[in-house]
Design an enzyme around this catalytic site. Sequence first.
Site, PDB file in Angstrom:
ATOM      1  N   CYS A  25       1.697   4.402  -0.569  1.00  0.00           N
ATOM      2  CA  CYS A  25       0.833   4.259   0.616  1.00  0.00           C
ATOM      3  C   CYS A  25       1.049   2.957   1.386  1.00  0.00           C
ATOM      4  O   CYS A  25       1.122   2.950   2.616  1.00  0.00           O
ATOM      5  CB  CYS A  25      -0.637   4.393   0.216  1.00  0.00           C
ATOM      6  N   HIS A  42      -5.816   0.523   3.340  1.00  0.00           N
ATOM      7  CA  HIS A  42      -5.100  -0.703   2.997  1.00  0.00           C
ATOM      8  C   HIS A  42      -4.875  -1.500   4.288  1.00  0.00           C
ATOM      9  O   HIS A  42      -4.574  -0.918   5.342  1.00  0.00           O
ATOM     10  CB  HIS A  42      -3.727  -0.394   2.402  1.00  0.00           C
TER      11      HIS A  42
HETATM   12  C1  11C Z   1      -2.375   1.650  -5.104  1.00  0.00           C
HETATM   13  N1  11C Z   1      -0.396   2.043  -3.752  1.00  0.00           N
HETATM   14  O1  11C Z   1      -2.990   1.322  -4.086  1.00  0.00           O
HETATM   15  C2  11C Z   1      -1.059   2.403  -4.984  1.00  0.00           C
HETATM   16  C3  11C Z   1      -1.351   3.863  -5.100  1.00  0.00           C
HETATM   17  O2  11C Z   1       3.114   4.978  -6.024  1.00  0.00           O
HETATM   18  O3  11C Z   1       2.001   6.508  -4.998  1.00  0.00           O
HETATM   19  C4  11C Z   1      -0.168   4.762  -4.878  1.00  0.00           C
HETATM   20  C5  11C Z   1       0.788   4.761  -6.024  1.00  0.00           C
HETATM   21  C6  11C Z   1       2.053   5.469  -5.659  1.00  0.00           C
HETATM   22  O4  11C Z   1      -2.761   1.426  -6.239  1.00  0.00           O
END
Ligand code: 11C
Length: 346
Positions: free
Chosen positions: A128, A248
């Site tokens: 993401c 995010h």
């Molecule tokens: C998090 N970005 O915010 C991660 C979630 O590799 O698809 C997604 C994890 C992934 O913890």
Amino acid sequence: QGYHIAVVGATGAVGQKMLETLAERNFPISELSLLSSSRSAGQQIDFNGKSYTVKEAKPESFEGVDIALFSAGGSVSKALAPEAAKRGAVVVDNTSAFRMDPEVPLVVPEVNEDDLKLHKGIIANPNCSTIQMVAALEPLKEAYGLSRIIVSTYQAVSGAGAVAIDELKDQAQQFLNGEDMDASLLPVKGDKRHFPVAFNALPQIDVFQENGYTYEEMKMINETKKIMHAEDLHVSATCVRLPVFTSHAESVYVELGQSGLTVKEIQEKLAAAEGIVLEDDPSTQTYPTPLSAAGKKEVFVGRVRKDPDHDNGFHLWIVSDNLLKGAAWNSVQIAERLIQHNLLTV
Ligand code: 11C
């Protein structure tokens, strides 16, 4: 005409958003299979006014499936995505299981849609925090060239799943009650120590690698180069978890390949780009925040500034809903493009 769609991980935070997005897009579905690991099988889920029983995903679950959207964890994808592809389904996998496999395209449609043509049955959906960054930076790379990215993230707990959302709610309640906060999940379920995320900031997302970076940071570095087809691009990341439920945010510093550019030129390029919304006006305190981006499919950019000491350097603030563009929407968007470009056969 409709397609047989399978959603693997249908009960999870991303799986739920995948179903909402399929419904909202009026996706042409003739048959829907809702699948999960054995742990969540048996649950009932409503989709478009009809109730479905979630079934345990097995190799034979994919007979006759046209598109399988996977988001049930890396081990489920590793075991079952090849089985689904073998049975003629095109897999869009939202885990890190196949992302760096040279045979598997890693796609953000606004950036490298053409890579879809190279698929051999499995397409990977990036992490993401990577997706929103490359979506915003691609128009600048195309126009001016891009030599370096330094990013610090401010990530929502929903990236770590529904359990992390519950942990933040519980901790906030405990703190306000004057109690000690229980921490048993974040920063990483499988790691030795856990810290409260409520009223805190955790500079660890996923496990540490030998080089001192976390896996999340290395994903941002490696995936960015693959998606942008830019092995020479310099990328460095610091990923931080905040007590935010959705979206995010990222503070991104870039060095572009051209000097003499103005903030206005950068803003105009971003405002014209597909999937990007410019929200940038200091005179009216206009900039995106996690709350303002939540529930929306676009990537929002604000706070565009020129580095006072480096003519090619610019700072941007990039915010997007991590469960939508960061996961469910990017996956459904890939599925839509596969249909649009007639790419459902290998
Ligand atoms: C998090 N970005 O915010 C991660 C979630 O590799 O698809 C997604 C994890 C992934 O913890």
